[in-house]
Scaffold this active site. Sequence first.
Site, PDB file in Angstrom:
ATOM      1  N   HIS A  74       0.812  -1.215   0.000  1.00 51.29           N
ATOM      2  CA  HIS A  74       0.000   0.000   0.000  1.00 51.29           C
ATOM      3  C   HIS A  74       0.844   1.262   0.000  1.00 51.29           C
ATOM      4  O   HIS A  74       0.374   2.347   0.345  1.00 51.29           O
ATOM      5  CB  HIS A  74      -1.001  -0.018   1.158  1.00 51.29           C
ATOM      6  N   ASP A 134      -5.469   5.205  10.082  1.00 56.10           N
ATOM      7  CA  ASP A 134      -6.890   5.390   9.761  1.00 56.10           C
ATOM      8  C   ASP A 134      -7.459   4.171   9.048  1.00 56.10           C
ATOM      9  O   ASP A 134      -8.644   3.893   9.126  1.00 56.10           O
ATOM     10  CB  ASP A 134      -7.076   6.593   8.821  1.00 56.10           C
ATOM     11  N   GLU A 247      -8.562  14.404  15.046  1.00 56.27           N
ATOM     12  CA  GLU A 247      -8.037  14.627  13.685  1.00 56.27           C
ATOM     13  C   GLU A 247      -8.755  15.841  13.091  1.00 56.27           C
ATOM     14  O   GLU A 247      -9.613  16.449  13.735  1.00 56.27           O
ATOM     15  CB  GLU A 247      -8.267  13.396  12.790  1.00 56.27           C
TER      16      GLU A 247
HETATM   17  P1  FAD Z   1       4.336  -1.902   1.923  1.00 55.96           P
HETATM   18  O1  FAD Z   1       3.839  -0.849   1.014  1.00 55.96           O
HETATM   19  O2  FAD Z   1       4.231  -3.295   1.467  1.00 55.96           O
HETATM   20  O3  FAD Z   1       5.853  -1.585   2.353  1.00 55.96           O
HETATM   21  C1  FAD Z   1       6.253  -0.281   2.757  1.00 55.96           C
HETATM   22  C2  FAD Z   1       7.772  -0.261   3.017  1.00 55.96           C
HETATM   23  O4  FAD Z   1       8.058  -1.015   4.180  1.00 55.96           O
HETATM   24  C3  FAD Z   1       8.608  -0.873   1.903  1.00 55.96           C
HETATM   25  O5  FAD Z   1       9.848  -0.225   1.829  1.00 55.96           O
HETATM   26  C4  FAD Z   1       8.788  -2.302   2.358  1.00 55.96           C
HETATM   27  O6  FAD Z   1       9.949  -2.897   1.802  1.00 55.96           O
HETATM   28  C5  FAD Z   1       8.896  -2.119   3.866  1.00 55.96           C
HETATM   29  N1  FAD Z   1       8.370  -3.262   4.609  1.00 55.96           N
HETATM   30  C6  FAD Z   1       7.190  -3.898   4.452  1.00 55.96           C
HETATM   31  N2  FAD Z   1       7.071  -4.869   5.370  1.00 55.96           N
HETATM   32  C7  FAD Z   1       8.193  -4.842   6.108  1.00 55.96           C
HETATM   33  C8  FAD Z   1       8.671  -5.600   7.209  1.00 55.96           C
HETATM   34  N3  FAD Z   1       7.973  -6.601   7.738  1.00 55.96           N
HETATM   35  N4  FAD Z   1       9.886  -5.288   7.726  1.00 55.96           N
HETATM   36  C9  FAD Z   1      10.622  -4.277   7.210  1.00 55.96           C
HETATM   37  N5  FAD Z   1      10.243  -3.543   6.165  1.00 55.96           N
HETATM   38  C10 FAD Z   1       9.025  -3.815   5.629  1.00 55.96           C
HETATM   39  N6  FAD Z   1      -0.146   5.660   7.190  1.00 55.96           N
HETATM   40  C11 FAD Z   1      -0.306   6.203   8.393  1.00 55.96           C
HETATM   41  O7  FAD Z   1       0.661   6.395   9.131  1.00 55.96           O
HETATM   42  N7  FAD Z   1      -1.544   6.570   8.848  1.00 55.96           N
HETATM   43  C12 FAD Z   1      -2.661   6.353   8.121  1.00 55.96           C
HETATM   44  O8  FAD Z   1      -3.753   6.676   8.570  1.00 55.96           O
HETATM   45  C13 FAD Z   1      -2.534   5.745   6.854  1.00 55.96           C
HETATM   46  N8  FAD Z   1      -3.610   5.492   6.104  1.00 55.96           N
HETATM   47  C14 FAD Z   1      -3.461   4.898   4.890  1.00 55.96           C
HETATM   48  C15 FAD Z   1      -4.598   4.618   4.136  1.00 55.96           C
HETATM   49  C16 FAD Z   1      -4.492   3.998   2.915  1.00 55.96           C
HETATM   50  C17 FAD Z   1      -5.731   3.700   2.117  1.00 55.96           C
HETATM   51  C18 FAD Z   1      -3.206   3.681   2.403  1.00 55.96           C
HETATM   52  C19 FAD Z   1      -3.072   3.051   1.065  1.00 55.96           C
HETATM   53  C20 FAD Z   1      -2.059   3.976   3.133  1.00 55.96           C
HETATM   54  C21 FAD Z   1      -2.181   4.578   4.388  1.00 55.96           C
HETATM   55  N9  FAD Z   1      -1.069   4.869   5.178  1.00 55.96           N
HETATM   56  C22 FAD Z   1      -1.230   5.426   6.409  1.00 55.96           C
HETATM   57  C23 FAD Z   1       0.293   4.629   4.677  1.00 55.96           C
HETATM   58  C24 FAD Z   1       0.820   3.280   5.114  1.00 55.96           C
HETATM   59  O9  FAD Z   1       1.066   3.262   6.507  1.00 55.96           O
HETATM   60  C25 FAD Z   1       2.157   2.961   4.438  1.00 55.96           C
HETATM   61  O10 FAD Z   1       2.073   3.109   3.063  1.00 55.96           O
HETATM   62  C26 FAD Z   1       2.596   1.549   4.777  1.00 55.96           C
HETATM   63  O11 FAD Z   1       3.936   1.374   4.402  1.00 55.96           O
HETATM   64  C27 FAD Z   1       1.755   0.542   4.050  1.00 55.96           C
HETATM   65  O12 FAD Z   1       1.873  -0.711   4.655  1.00 55.96           O
HETATM   66  P2  FAD Z   1       2.091  -1.994   3.740  1.00 55.96           P
HETATM   67  O13 FAD Z   1       1.999  -3.136   4.665  1.00 55.96           O
HETATM   68  O14 FAD Z   1       1.211  -1.987   2.564  1.00 55.96           O
HETATM   69  O15 FAD Z   1       3.622  -1.738   3.345  1.00 55.96           O
END
Ligand code: FAD
Length: 498
Positions: A74, A134, A247
């Site tokens: 994400h 969120d 917020e």
């Molecule tokens: P990914 O996109 O899969 O990875 C993100 C990064 O972390 C990459 O560099 C990856 O290599 C690394 N990574 C993934 N897993 C691990 C692991 N286990 N160990 C080490 N590194 C790792 N953020 C907020 O803070 N607050 C919010 O309210 C919020 N709302 C959101 C709402 C939506 C709809 C979306 C799409 C995003 C939101 N985000 C929010 C952002 C979100 O927290 C970050 O984009 C987060 O990185 C997404 O998590 P993911 O598991 O999809 O990570």
Amino acid sequence: MMIAYIERFVYENDVESMTDPETNVEFAGKDFGGVQSSKPLAVIKPSTTDDVAKVIRQASRSPHLTVAARGNGHSVSGQAMAHRGLVVDMKSVEYGIQVDPTGKYADVSGGALWEDVLKRCVLGHGLAPRSWTDYLDLTVGGTLSNAGVSGQAFVFGPQTENVTELEVVTGNGDVLVCSSNLNPELFFSVLGGLGQFGIITRARVLLQPAPDMVRWIRVVYSEFSEFTRDTEWLITRREVESFDYVEGFVFVNSDDPVNGWPTVPLDSEHPFDPTHIPRPAGPVLYCLEVALHYKNEDPLSAVDKRVERLVGGLKFVEELRFEVDVGYMDFLLRVKRAEQQAKANGIWDAPHPWLNMFVSQKDIANFDRVIFKNILKYGVGGPMLVYPLLRSKWDDRKSVVLPEGEIFYLVALLRFCFPYPKALSIEEMVAQNQEIVQNCTKNGFDFKLYLPHYNSKEGWKHHFGNQWTRFQERKACFDPMAILAPGQKIFQRNWQPS
Ligand code: FAD
């Protein structure tokens, strides 16, 4: 079996084999942002922490291979991608969410979704983590690599402040348990470390008793100065009494269904009545969103009294107040409902060129004038969040970088692409993001990108500022060959400190 599979990719380096649909490489070459794409060599589906370590050790034997942990993908700028590298699908690691018998914490897999953590803790134990995002279809490791912020962060700090122990596989292929006492440098590096120092395979998440219900309230302001005064008052009086969640967001002063008045009401029975907007009002208005937790056994009259004590001193437009009572899980899963609608409209899977920033309190009024009231006066096709956070709730030994000063604001421009003619194209949205960042720089605002993305080393050096040396030292210690998280574009394999 899995290792034989990796070795095939590592040693044959057979780029053509990427097209094998079983490897899911096409899927791992995309993310929620929908702007970047890449071609990984393979997607690895490890079952255990040891499998993750073996992938990294194998990659270290090749001169060029990189490894990206993919949480739920994400990210919006390719951060979880590995062009011609190995993508490790963290959701395939055997899922564990174990609540400790003391009820103080849960040990959860790095690839666990926060939504699953919520359900297991609340439904099984009446407990819940303290600090959220969120939206909960994000993995524990993905948000801990950034910060993880929402309306509870003014009380408990971001999610990175609400874990006490991690199991990490470093870029050296070592499996280490770390905390503020055990391997502390690794612990502080990894939290907010953008995946640069290790892959989080387990996190110990602090819990608290879960409430049953939430009083969820939105109130409207026409003056930014009043909005910021009231939100700051609420977040700084926690020791006395405050809400459990604070917020805010900016919306367009028009009947635009995506950006304007209709985005404020919490239910269809109480629509937004624009005749109550004070005159003169500007092109945008402001909404403060708060929530108060309570238990089923609390008398509603007592809840009303607590709410009125807090709301009584606020200077919002009295007639523009919206409130509902919802279950605690429904409140935390509120964005899931928006996701379902967006999926039905076809806009969830379209690109999302989002921009997230932390802006210092001293510059937020000018930010409103230059950015919200001017560049963004027609909205962004989605929420424009703006709410204050307290720096003292963030431990600066961790890797996240913040603006100066005790209070700073999260600004999140959550753009969706609508297929109707008024909307900007993706290129125009990206250009507008650049214009916003350039304006902030030109005006000398103290700000940092959140979920940052830069294409050049210079950009990253500037981002980290006086913490760049520390960040490089940590890299040299925990991932000296720069195998991990290449999609962040901070270090290249075989880099040299500079
Ligand atoms: P990914 O996109 O899969 O990875 C993100 C990064 O972390 C990459 O560099 C990856 O290599 C690394 N990574 C993934 N897993 C691990 C692991 N286990 N160990 C080490 N590194 C790792 N953020 C907020 O803070 N607050 C919010 O309210 C919020 N709302 C959101 C709402 C939506 C709809 C979306 C799409 C995003 C939101 N985000 C929010 C952002 C979100 O927290 C970050 O984009 C987060 O990185 C997404 O998590 P993911 O598991 O999809 O990570």
